[in-house]
Scaffold this motif. Structure first.
Motif, PDB file in Angstrom:
ATOM      1  N   GLN A  31      80.161  13.970 -17.104  1.00 10.66           N
ATOM      2  CA  GLN A  31      79.679  12.925 -18.007  1.00 10.66           C
ATOM      3  C   GLN A  31      78.726  13.528 -19.032  1.00 10.66           C
ATOM      4  N   SER A  32      78.694  12.902 -20.197  1.00  8.27           N
ATOM      5  CA  SER A  32      77.801  13.384 -21.258  1.00  8.27           C
ATOM      6  C   SER A  32      77.031  12.209 -21.848  1.00  8.27           C
ATOM      7  N   GLY A  33      76.172  12.508 -22.788  1.00  8.15           N
ATOM      8  CA  GLY A  33      75.399  11.478 -23.462  1.00  8.15           C
ATOM      9  C   GLY A  33      74.420  10.787 -22.520  1.00  8.15           C
ATOM     10  N   LEU A  34      74.036   9.574 -22.874  1.00 11.00           N
ATOM     11  CA  LEU A  34      73.075   8.824 -22.070  1.00 11.00           C
ATOM     12  C   LEU A  34      73.616   8.505 -20.685  1.00 11.00           C
ATOM     13  N   THR A  35      74.920   8.210 -20.623  1.00 12.70           N
ATOM     14  CA  THR A  35      75.534   7.940 -19.323  1.00 12.70           C
ATOM     15  C   THR A  35      75.439   9.170 -18.437  1.00 12.70           C
ATOM     16  N   LYS A 125      76.479   1.723 -15.953  1.00 13.07           N
ATOM     17  CA  LYS A 125      77.075   2.962 -16.455  1.00 13.07           C
ATOM     18  C   LYS A 125      78.144   3.471 -15.492  1.00 13.07           C
TER      19      LYS A 125
END
Length: 146
Positions: A31-35, A125
């Motif tokens: 997973q990437s980003g804020l999640t 999420k």
């Protein structure tokens, strides 16, 4: 027809638990980003409490998850869909409800201070990630049930 729980909680139970644990960790790690930040942080916090928490959770939840997904499994085995992953995707609302109801019930019984709060913080999420991973979840379950 044989229930999904009977198929998964058989002589292949340990293999299924290991595959599920690996899948969970790998899915979180990609997973990437804020999640990604939130899920990786939650996994890190959980493994600080217990380094084997993913394995223990998989072992504890697998029978309940199999029961929860059994109606979808029975439909699939009755001729709906070319793979269980495809069937889960085609019935994504029911599949998500089945998976998340197990997670929610068990999160409510967590006796580790702060861990239930971490779960509540990442649940939304995680739901989106689970929805994206339904084909792979179905594939993992189908392979283990063979």
């Amino acid at each position: 027809m044989t229930s999904l729980k009977e198929l998964l909680v058989s002589t292949k139970f340990d293999d299924c638990v290991n595959e599920m644990s690996t899948f969970i960790v790998d899915t979180v790690q990609k997973q990437s980003g804020l999640t990604g930040i939130a899920l990786k942080g939650a996994l890190s916090a959980a493994t600080k409490v217990d380094s084997n928490i993913v394995d223990k959770g998989s072992r504890r939840l697998l029978p309940e998850l199999a029961d929860s997904l059994d109606p979808l499994w029975q439909e699939y085995k009755g001729g709906q869909g070319s793979s269980f992953g495809e069937h889960l995707s085609a019935n994504r609302t029911r599949a998500l409800d089945a998976i998340l109801s197990v997670a929610d019930r068990n999160a409510n019984s967590i006796n580790v201070p702060g861990l239930d709060k971490v779960y509540k913080g990442v649940r939304g999420k995680a739901s989106k990630v689970i929805e994206q991973e339904l084909p792979a979840i179905g594939q993992l379950i189908e392979k283990s049930a063979q």
